[in-house]
Design a protein around this motif. Structure first.
Motif, PDB file in Angstrom:
ATOM      1  N   ALA A 271      17.885 -14.013  15.785  1.00 40.16           N
ATOM      2  CA  ALA A 271      17.608 -15.149  14.910  1.00 40.16           C
ATOM      3  C   ALA A 271      16.112 -15.156  14.576  1.00 40.16           C
ATOM      4  N   VAL A 272      15.778 -15.660  13.398  1.00 38.97           N
ATOM      5  CA  VAL A 272      14.373 -15.667  12.951  1.00 38.97           C
ATOM      6  C   VAL A 272      14.064 -17.017  12.306  1.00 38.97           C
ATOM      7  N   THR A 273      12.889 -17.554  12.632  1.00 38.89           N
ATOM      8  CA  THR A 273      12.413 -18.763  11.958  1.00 38.89           C
ATOM      9  C   THR A 273      11.005 -18.520  11.418  1.00 38.89           C
ATOM     10  N   GLY A 274      10.665 -19.289  10.388  1.00 40.00           N
ATOM     11  CA  GLY A 274       9.327 -19.214   9.802  1.00 40.00           C
ATOM     12  C   GLY A 274       8.656 -20.568   9.835  1.00 40.00           C
ATOM     13  N   MET A 275       7.583 -20.670   9.089  1.00 43.65           N
ATOM     14  CA  MET A 275       6.859 -21.939   8.978  1.00 43.65           C
ATOM     15  C   MET A 275       6.218 -22.032   7.611  1.00 43.65           C
ATOM     16  N   ASP A 276       6.265 -23.211   7.017  1.00 37.38           N
ATOM     17  CA  ASP A 276       5.687 -23.613   5.727  1.00 37.38           C
ATOM     18  C   ASP A 276       6.758 -24.007   4.727  1.00 37.38           C
ATOM     19  N   ASP A 277       7.998 -23.546   4.940  1.00 40.53           N
ATOM     20  CA  ASP A 277       9.100 -23.834   4.011  1.00 40.53           C
ATOM     21  C   ASP A 277       8.680 -23.583   2.571  1.00 40.53           C
ATOM     22  N   THR A 278       8.202 -22.381   2.317  1.00 40.76           N
ATOM     23  CA  THR A 278       7.828 -21.984   0.963  1.00 40.76           C
ATOM     24  C   THR A 278       9.082 -21.794   0.115  1.00 40.76           C
ATOM     25  N   GLU A 279       8.888 -21.700  -1.185  1.00 37.65           N
ATOM     26  CA  GLU A 279      10.025 -21.577  -2.104  1.00 37.65           C
ATOM     27  C   GLU A 279      10.895 -20.370  -1.775  1.00 37.65           C
ATOM     28  N   ILE A 280      10.269 -19.286  -1.335  1.00 30.28           N
ATOM     29  CA  ILE A 280      11.018 -18.058  -1.056  1.00 30.28           C
ATOM     30  C   ILE A 280      11.956 -18.230   0.139  1.00 30.28           C
ATOM     31  N   ALA A 281      11.668 -19.180   1.039  1.00 31.32           N
ATOM     32  CA  ALA A 281      12.517 -19.386   2.213  1.00 31.32           C
ATOM     33  C   ALA A 281      13.942 -19.747   1.822  1.00 31.32           C
ATOM     34  N   ALA A 282      14.085 -20.519   0.765  1.00 28.83           N
ATOM     35  CA  ALA A 282      15.411 -20.973   0.348  1.00 28.83           C
ATOM     36  C   ALA A 282      16.190 -19.906  -0.404  1.00 28.83           C
ATOM     37  N   VAL A 283      15.499 -18.989  -1.070  1.00 23.46           N
ATOM     38  CA  VAL A 283      16.184 -18.011  -1.928  1.00 23.46           C
ATOM     39  C   VAL A 283      16.306 -16.641  -1.276  1.00 23.46           C
ATOM     40  N   PHE A 284      15.589 -16.410  -0.176  1.00 25.26           N
ATOM     41  CA  PHE A 284      15.694 -15.129   0.523  1.00 25.26           C
ATOM     42  C   PHE A 284      17.087 -15.009   1.144  1.00 25.26           C
ATOM     43  N   SER A 285      17.523 -13.790   1.403  1.00 23.11           N
ATOM     44  CA  SER A 285      18.827 -13.568   2.024  1.00 23.11           C
ATOM     45  C   SER A 285      18.650 -12.766   3.318  1.00 23.11           C
ATOM     46  N   PRO A 286      19.028 -13.334   4.464  1.00 24.11           N
ATOM     47  CA  PRO A 286      19.580 -14.673   4.643  1.00 24.11           C
ATOM     48  C   PRO A 286      18.509 -15.740   4.398  1.00 24.11           C
ATOM     49  N   SER A 287      18.947 -16.910   3.960  1.00 25.11           N
ATOM     50  CA  SER A 287      17.969 -17.986   3.750  1.00 25.11           C
ATOM     51  C   SER A 287      17.274 -18.283   5.076  1.00 25.11           C
ATOM     52  N   LEU A 288      16.000 -18.643   4.970  1.00 26.23           N
ATOM     53  CA  LEU A 288      15.126 -18.685   6.140  1.00 26.23           C
ATOM     54  C   LEU A 288      14.973 -20.098   6.692  1.00 26.23           C
ATOM     55  N   THR A 289      15.307 -20.258   7.962  1.00 24.51           N
ATOM     56  CA  THR A 289      14.978 -21.495   8.658  1.00 24.51           C
ATOM     57  C   THR A 289      13.453 -21.595   8.753  1.00 24.51           C
ATOM     58  N   SER A 290      12.927 -22.748   8.401  1.00 22.86           N
ATOM     59  CA  SER A 290      11.470 -22.862   8.346  1.00 22.86           C
ATOM     60  C   SER A 290      11.040 -24.300   8.623  1.00 22.86           C
ATOM     61  N   VAL A 291       9.818 -24.435   9.103  1.00 26.51           N
ATOM     62  CA  VAL A 291       9.237 -25.759   9.341  1.00 26.51           C
ATOM     63  C   VAL A 291       8.373 -26.130   8.142  1.00 26.51           C
ATOM     64  N   ALA A 292       8.753 -27.195   7.455  1.00 24.42           N
ATOM     65  CA  ALA A 292       7.975 -27.666   6.312  1.00 24.42           C
ATOM     66  C   ALA A 292       6.750 -28.427   6.819  1.00 24.42           C
ATOM     67  N   LEU A 293       5.579 -28.052   6.292  1.00 24.54           N
ATOM     68  CA  LEU A 293       4.339 -28.739   6.647  1.00 24.54           C
ATOM     69  C   LEU A 293       3.772 -29.536   5.475  1.00 24.54           C
ATOM     70  N   GLY A 294       4.584 -29.718   4.445  1.00 26.94           N
ATOM     71  CA  GLY A 294       4.172 -30.568   3.326  1.00 26.94           C
ATOM     72  C   GLY A 294       2.970 -30.042   2.566  1.00 26.94           C
ATOM     73  N   SER A 295       3.057 -28.809   2.075  1.00 32.87           N
ATOM     74  CA  SER A 295       1.920 -28.220   1.353  1.00 32.87           C
ATOM     75  C   SER A 295       1.500 -29.073   0.170  1.00 32.87           C
ATOM     76  N   ARG A 296       2.456 -29.500  -0.629  1.00 36.38           N
ATOM     77  CA  ARG A 296       2.129 -30.303  -1.806  1.00 36.38           C
ATOM     78  C   ARG A 296       1.602 -31.677  -1.390  1.00 36.38           C
ATOM     79  N   GLU A 297       2.193 -32.272  -0.365  1.00 40.50           N
ATOM     80  CA  GLU A 297       1.718 -33.568   0.106  1.00 40.50           C
ATOM     81  C   GLU A 297       0.278 -33.482   0.604  1.00 40.50           C
ATOM     82  N   ARG A 298      -0.023 -32.409   1.327  1.00 41.51           N
ATOM     83  CA  ARG A 298      -1.393 -32.248   1.826  1.00 41.51           C
ATOM     84  C   ARG A 298      -2.377 -32.035   0.677  1.00 41.51           C
ATOM     85  N   GLY A 299      -1.984 -31.221  -0.310  1.00 39.68           N
ATOM     86  CA  GLY A 299      -2.856 -31.015  -1.457  1.00 39.68           C
ATOM     87  C   GLY A 299      -3.097 -32.301  -2.222  1.00 39.68           C
ATOM     88  N   LYS A 300      -2.044 -33.071  -2.424  1.00 37.69           N
ATOM     89  CA  LYS A 300      -2.157 -34.345  -3.160  1.00 37.69           C
ATOM     90  C   LYS A 300      -3.064 -35.316  -2.415  1.00 37.69           C
TER      91      LYS A 300
END
Length: 336
Positions: A271-300
């Motif tokens: 099993a593999v997990t990532g971090m940042d929940d980037t756009e590619i995480a959802a479209v990669f195959s297999p789709s990637l479990t990831s921890v969202a750190l709110g990149s857009r929220e932090r930038g805003k």
């Protein structure tokens, strides 16, 4: 060459006074509705304000800096878009700069941008020390840090608890029955690597699991992740991990590519997990479990803080926290 449209013509088309039109174009004291109406009129007429004249009149460049280690990283791209969405309607442009991977080059970028190039700076340094913190704190322009800063500093900051986020990923893997967890980290000595390693070690200890060690990639990229996992598999480790927790999504994707080349299935074998929940995480195959750190929220949030400081707001340093959030997908046994 056609005649250049005038400010009076923009005002007439927008149905606004000359003063209101000027304020809207300068991002100075106009309502969002007025800004939208005036900008639409200016666009229709092909009117562009005299940037040099405006800067001289108002004592501002109407530019804000955004400085990061790797402008191609999708996390920083999301942050940049969010910053632009905040500062653009106020008449500011975003100047993007690459800090590189060391403190010296980061200090050089801060020095260059703060010498009349921008009115304020949002920065996410990969590495930091006391000297760099003092330089940012005493810069002649407002500086907002995306990341953790030392207690007591006068710097505004926006941060996400990546250590807690790694703990969430470990908890999910353990809940799915994984027991031999390995951490795939980025370059040691960087702020993200240090915080995320702390989170992994704490979570593994909390579950009473054995420490299999740590893989260290030479960068936070897909290629670096592939190289690091290739080296692990080439060494023929006696006990192969049944889960790999990667310090970011790019490393996780490189990891999966290396596992595939050895005919190991994700998540069946590892099993593999990532971090940042980037756009590619959802479209990669297999789709990637990831921890969202709110990149857009932090930038805003960083951009909003910066604009307030540029506008003259005083007061104690602001700390904005964005909570991590685990997004479970196929790579760790989640739903397709």
């Amino acid at each position: 060459m056609g005649r250049r449209p005038t400010l009076h013509e923009v005002a007439n088309l927008a149905g606004a006074s000359l003063a209101s039109t000027s304020r809207a174009l300068n991002g100075n004291g106009a309502s969002p509705e007025m800004i939208e109406k005036v900008q639409a009129a200016a666009k229709r007429l092909g009117y562009y304000p005299d940037a040099a004249g405006r800067s001289l009149r108002m004592g501002r460049t109407f530019q804000v800096g955004f400085a990061v280690a790797d402008i191609g990283n999708p996390v920083y791209v999301d942050m940049m878009k969010a910053i632009h969405e905040v500062v653009g309607p106020q008449g500011y442009h975003v100047v993007v700069a690459t800090t590189g991977n060391d403190v010296t080059s980061t200090a050089d970028v801060i020095r260059a941008l703060s010498s009349g190039v921008v009115d304020g700076l949002v920065i996410s340094p990969l590495r930091s020390n006391e000297a760099l913190a003092q330089q940012m704190e005493h810069a002649p322009i407002p500086v907002v840090v995306i990341g953790r800063v030392a207690e007591g500093t006068t710097l505004d900051s926006v941060w996400a608890d990546s250590a807690a986020g790694i703990g969430m990923a470990v908890d999910q893997l353990v809940g799915a029955g994984r027991r031999r967890l390995l951490f795939l980290n980025g370059p040691l000595g960087t702020t993200p690597a240090s915080r995320r390693l702390q989170g992994f070690d704490a979570a593994v200890a909390r579950h009473g699991l054995p420490l299999l060690g740590m893989l260290v990639a030479d960068d936070f990229t897909v290629e670096a992740g592939t190289r690091a996992v290739d080296s692990l598999l080439d060494d023929g480790a006696a006990e192969r991990p049944d889960a790999i927790v990667a310090a970011n999504d790019l490393l996780a994707i490189g990891c999966i590519q290396a596992l595939r080349r050895r005919h190991l299935s994700v998540p069946r074998d590892v099993a593999v997990t990532g971090m940042d929940d980037t756009e590619i995480a959802a479209v990669f195959s297999p789709s990637l479990t990831s921890v969202a750190l709110g990149s857009r929220e932090r930038g805003k949030a960083a951009a909003e803080l910066l604009l307030r400081r540029i506008g003259g707001e005083q007061g104690p340093a602001q700390r904005v926290h964005v909570a991590p959030r685990l997004v479970v997908r196929e790579s760790s046994g989640g739903p397709a």
